[in-house]
Motif scaffolding. Structure first.
Motif, short mmCIF file in Angstrom:
data_model
loop_
_atom_site.label_atom_id
_atom_site.label_comp_id
_atom_site.label_asym_id
_atom_site.label_seq_id
_atom_site.Cartn_x
_atom_site.Cartn_y
_atom_site.Cartn_z
N LEU A 26 50.81 74.53 -7.40
CA LEU A 26 49.60 74.41 -6.60
C LEU A 26 48.43 74.27 -7.43
CD1 LEU A 26 50.08 76.22 -3.09
CD2 LEU A 26 50.03 73.86 -3.43
N LYS A 27 48.44 75.27 -8.45
CA LYS A 27 47.58 75.41 -9.60
C LYS A 27 47.38 74.17 -10.29
CE LYS A 27 46.32 78.22 -13.41
NZ LYS A 27 46.46 79.18 -14.40
N LEU A 28 48.54 73.58 -10.52
CA LEU A 28 48.49 72.19 -11.46
C LEU A 28 47.83 71.22 -10.56
CD1 LEU A 28 51.91 72.08 -13.01
CD2 LEU A 28 49.92 72.08 -14.03
N MET A 29 48.24 71.10 -9.39
CA MET A 29 47.73 70.24 -8.21
C MET A 29 46.22 70.10 -7.98
SD MET A 29 50.08 68.14 -7.79
CE MET A 29 49.29 67.07 -6.51
N SER A 30 45.75 71.52 -8.22
CA SER A 30 44.31 71.59 -8.10
C SER A 30 43.38 70.96 -9.02
CB SER A 30 44.16 73.31 -7.93
OG SER A 30 44.55 73.66 -6.66
N VAL A 31 43.94 71.48 -10.29
CA VAL A 31 43.28 71.11 -11.65
C VAL A 31 43.41 69.25 -11.59
CG1 VAL A 31 43.56 70.59 -14.01
CG2 VAL A 31 43.84 72.96 -13.08
N TYR A 32 44.65 68.78 -11.38
CA TYR A 32 44.66 67.45 -11.01
C TYR A 32 43.46 66.68 -10.22
CZ TYR A 32 47.07 62.95 -10.09
OH TYR A 32 47.23 61.46 -9.89
N ALA A 33 43.62 67.50 -9.12
CA ALA A 33 42.45 67.02 -7.79
C ALA A 33 41.23 67.15 -8.56
CB ALA A 33 42.97 67.79 -6.49
N ALA A 34 40.83 68.11 -9.26
CA ALA A 34 39.31 68.44 -9.80
C ALA A 34 39.23 67.17 -10.69
CB ALA A 34 39.44 69.76 -10.35
N MET A 35 40.07 66.96 -11.75
CA MET A 35 39.87 65.93 -12.53
C MET A 35 39.73 64.53 -11.89
SD MET A 35 39.92 67.09 -15.62
CE MET A 35 40.01 65.62 -16.65
N VAL A 36 40.71 64.26 -10.83
CA VAL A 36 40.45 63.20 -9.95
C VAL A 36 39.15 63.22 -9.29
CG1 VAL A 36 41.33 61.76 -7.92
CG2 VAL A 36 42.90 62.81 -9.67
N HIS A 37 38.30 64.05 -8.86
CA HIS A 37 37.15 64.24 -8.20
C HIS A 37 36.14 63.85 -9.14
CE1 HIS A 37 33.55 65.97 -6.18
NE2 HIS A 37 33.45 66.44 -7.13
N PHE A 38 36.20 64.37 -10.50
CA PHE A 38 35.41 64.18 -11.39
C PHE A 38 35.31 62.57 -11.69
CE2 PHE A 38 34.49 63.61 -16.15
CZ PHE A 38 33.03 64.16 -16.01
N LEU A 39 36.30 62.06 -11.94
CA LEU A 39 36.57 60.36 -12.27
C LEU A 39 36.04 59.81 -11.25
CD1 LEU A 39 39.74 60.37 -14.32
CD2 LEU A 39 37.39 60.10 -15.12
N ALA A 40 36.58 60.22 -9.71
CA ALA A 40 35.79 59.37 -8.67
C ALA A 40 34.45 59.26 -8.57
CB ALA A 40 36.59 60.05 -7.32
N CYS A 41 33.68 60.43 -8.70
CA CYS A 41 32.26 60.56 -8.79
C CYS A 41 31.64 59.66 -10.00
CB CYS A 41 31.62 62.20 -9.14
SG CYS A 41 32.15 63.09 -7.70
N LEU A 42 32.40 59.56 -11.24
CA LEU A 42 32.07 58.91 -12.11
C LEU A 42 32.19 57.42 -11.84
CD1 LEU A 42 33.18 60.57 -15.63
CD2 LEU A 42 30.77 60.33 -14.59
N TRP A 43 33.30 56.95 -11.10
CA TRP A 43 33.37 55.67 -10.75
C TRP A 43 32.44 55.07 -9.71
CZ3 TRP A 43 35.10 50.96 -11.90
CH2 TRP A 43 35.66 50.34 -10.72
N TYR A 44 31.75 56.04 -8.77
CA TYR A 44 30.94 55.60 -8.01
C TYR A 44 29.52 55.60 -8.57
CZ TYR A 44 27.14 56.54 -4.58
OH TYR A 44 26.16 56.25 -3.45
#
Length: 137
Positions: A26-44
């Motif tokens: 779950l910790k790994l998935m949380s870090v993954y989700a945070a990275m995806v969130h950051f990149l999604a914001c940059l994509w926007y």
């Protein structure tokens, strides 16, 4: 360091290995989700900047239909996840800036997704080895 060793021993005594492994995943998935969130914001941000500069952007269809910010964010998040996996997506880069950003995301995605899979497999293997040792004792 000594306190961590003591806490690890107490945790091993009272918390089953499967719970510890699940929490680590779950910790790994949380870090993954945070990275995806950051990149999604940059994509926007890249899409909005291109739109504001008068270039055709991946956001055009969503802006034309006045989609909500939640819908645009969910689409951005989905787009990033789709770059990391063989998942299809119907929004694509529409100009050189978006295409360059997409290339960077794909390259980062290869590293991030491979790392996530490798670490998850290692945690599961470690958990199985600990369980096997307990059975032997």
């Amino acid at each position: 360091l000594k306190l961590r060793g003591v806490l690890d021993k107490v945790g091993d005594a009272f918390i089953p290995g499967s719970v510890t492994t699940t929490m680590a995943i779950l910790k790994l998935m949380s870090v993954y989700a945070a990275m995806v969130h950051f990149l999604a914001c940059l994509w926007y941000a890249v899409g909005m900047e291109c739109h504001d500069q008068g270039l055709v952007s991946w956001l055009e269809p969503m802006l034309a239909t006045h989609d909500t910010k939640l819908a645009i964010y969910a689409t951005s998040f989905h787009w990033v996840v789709a770059q990391f996996t063989p998942c299809p997506h119907n929004f694509h880069p529409q100009n050189a800036w978006e295409r360059c950003f997409a290339i960077l995301v794909v390259m980062a995605g290869m590293v991030l997704f491979s790392s996530l899979i490798g670490n998850t497999a290692a945690l599961i293997t470690q958990s199985r080895n600990v369980a096997y040792k307990r059975v032997l004792e």
